[in-house]
Design a protein around this motif. Structure first.
Motif, short mmCIF file in Angstrom:
data_model
loop_
_atom_site.label_atom_id
_atom_site.label_comp_id
_atom_site.label_asym_id
_atom_site.label_seq_id
_atom_site.Cartn_x
_atom_site.Cartn_y
_atom_site.Cartn_z
N GLN A 49 126.15 15.33 39.53
CA GLN A 49 125.31 16.03 38.54
C GLN A 49 123.84 15.64 38.70
N ALA A 50 123.57 14.35 38.81
CA ALA A 50 122.19 13.87 38.96
C ALA A 50 121.61 14.27 40.32
N ARG A 51 122.46 14.28 41.35
CA ARG A 51 121.99 14.68 42.68
C ARG A 51 121.55 16.14 42.67
N ALA A 52 122.32 17.00 42.01
CA ALA A 52 121.93 18.41 41.87
C ALA A 52 120.67 18.52 41.02
N GLY A 53 120.57 17.68 39.99
CA GLY A 53 119.40 17.66 39.13
C GLY A 53 118.15 17.24 39.86
N ARG A 54 118.31 16.34 40.84
CA ARG A 54 117.15 15.90 41.61
C ARG A 54 116.51 17.08 42.35
N ALA A 55 117.32 17.89 43.00
CA ALA A 55 116.79 19.05 43.73
C ALA A 55 116.12 20.03 42.77
N LEU A 56 116.74 20.25 41.62
CA LEU A 56 116.15 21.15 40.62
C LEU A 56 114.85 20.58 40.06
N PHE A 57 114.84 19.27 39.81
CA PHE A 57 113.64 18.61 39.30
C PHE A 57 112.50 18.75 40.30
N GLU A 58 112.80 18.47 41.57
CA GLU A 58 111.76 18.56 42.60
C GLU A 58 111.20 19.98 42.72
N ALA A 59 112.05 20.98 42.52
CA ALA A 59 111.60 22.38 42.64
C ALA A 59 110.86 22.88 41.39
N ASN A 60 111.15 22.31 40.23
CA ASN A 60 110.62 22.87 38.99
C ASN A 60 109.74 21.93 38.16
N CYS A 61 109.82 20.64 38.39
CA CYS A 61 109.15 19.68 37.50
C CYS A 61 108.21 18.73 38.22
N ALA A 62 108.46 18.50 39.50
CA ALA A 62 107.74 17.46 40.24
C ALA A 62 106.25 17.74 40.38
N GLU A 63 105.86 19.00 40.35
CA GLU A 63 104.44 19.32 40.49
C GLU A 63 103.61 18.58 39.43
N CYS A 64 104.13 18.48 38.23
CA CYS A 64 103.41 17.79 37.15
C CYS A 64 103.92 16.37 36.93
N HIS A 65 105.24 16.19 36.96
CA HIS A 65 105.84 14.89 36.62
C HIS A 65 106.10 14.00 37.83
N GLY A 66 105.82 14.48 39.04
CA GLY A 66 106.07 13.69 40.25
C GLY A 66 107.53 13.76 40.64
N PRO A 67 107.86 13.58 41.92
CA PRO A 67 109.23 13.74 42.40
C PRO A 67 110.22 12.73 41.83
N GLY A 124 120.56 20.73 32.18
CA GLY A 124 121.46 19.58 32.00
C GLY A 124 121.50 18.71 33.25
N ARG A 125 121.47 19.32 34.41
CA ARG A 125 121.46 18.56 35.66
C ARG A 125 120.13 17.83 35.84
N ILE A 126 119.04 18.49 35.50
CA ILE A 126 117.73 17.83 35.56
C ILE A 126 117.71 16.62 34.62
N THR A 127 118.23 16.81 33.43
CA THR A 127 118.28 15.73 32.46
C THR A 127 119.13 14.58 32.99
N ALA A 128 120.24 14.88 33.65
CA ALA A 128 121.09 13.84 34.25
C ALA A 128 120.31 13.04 35.28
N TYR A 129 119.49 13.71 36.08
CA TYR A 129 118.66 13.02 37.07
C TYR A 129 117.65 12.10 36.39
N VAL A 130 116.96 12.62 35.38
CA VAL A 130 115.96 11.81 34.67
C VAL A 130 116.64 10.62 34.00
N ARG A 131 117.79 10.83 33.38
CA ARG A 131 118.51 9.72 32.72
C ARG A 131 118.97 8.68 33.75
#
Length: 140
Positions: A49-67, A124-131
């Protein structure tokens, strides 16, 4: 009132409004370097779940919050930070932030706009990565 006085009053009002905006939490920080704002250690292994969230985070959130969710100077806050621990910002806060955006309240980065195109399951997957990052860095 003469045209000259009217123009001077309008110019003064504009300067005051721009100054207020730049000093308030409504305007993004200007001139940031984009450097990480926190030291974040990444776990060697993530659950699926967190591994999938990492890819989603990098594609949608990392620009502002960093990878690694360490934040970026002038762009967005670190999510691996005690402010975002589960007892203060529950998982539902991430759902709401993505769906509705967030009005600036903890940081001086300006308001976060909604993030289009993410399904609740993906959030939910992004949240799992952040957690996972938070736990690995002692934030629980």
């Amino acid at each position: 009132m003469s045209n000259r006085r009217l123009v001077a009053a309008a110019a003064l009002a504009l300067v005051l409004v721009v100054g207020w905006y730049r000093l308030s939490d409504r305007g993004p920080e200007r001139g940031g370097s984009g450097a990480p704002l926190a030291a974040v250690a990444v776990p060697d292994a993530l659950d699926p779940q967190a591994r999938a969230g990492r890819a989603l985070f990098e594609a949608n959130c990392a620009e502002c919050h960093g990878p690694t969710a360490a934040g970026r100077d002038g762009y967005g806050p670190p999510l691996v930070h005690p402010i975002y621990e589960p007892g203060h910002h529950a998982d539902a806060a991430f759902d709401l932030a993505v769906a509705n955006g967030v009005r600036a309240h903890h940081w001086r980065f300006g308001d976060m706009p909604p993030v289009a195109g993410l399904a609740p399951r993906e959030v939910g997957r992004i949240t799992a990565y952040v957690r996972a990052l938070q736990r690995h860095n002692g934030i629980e």
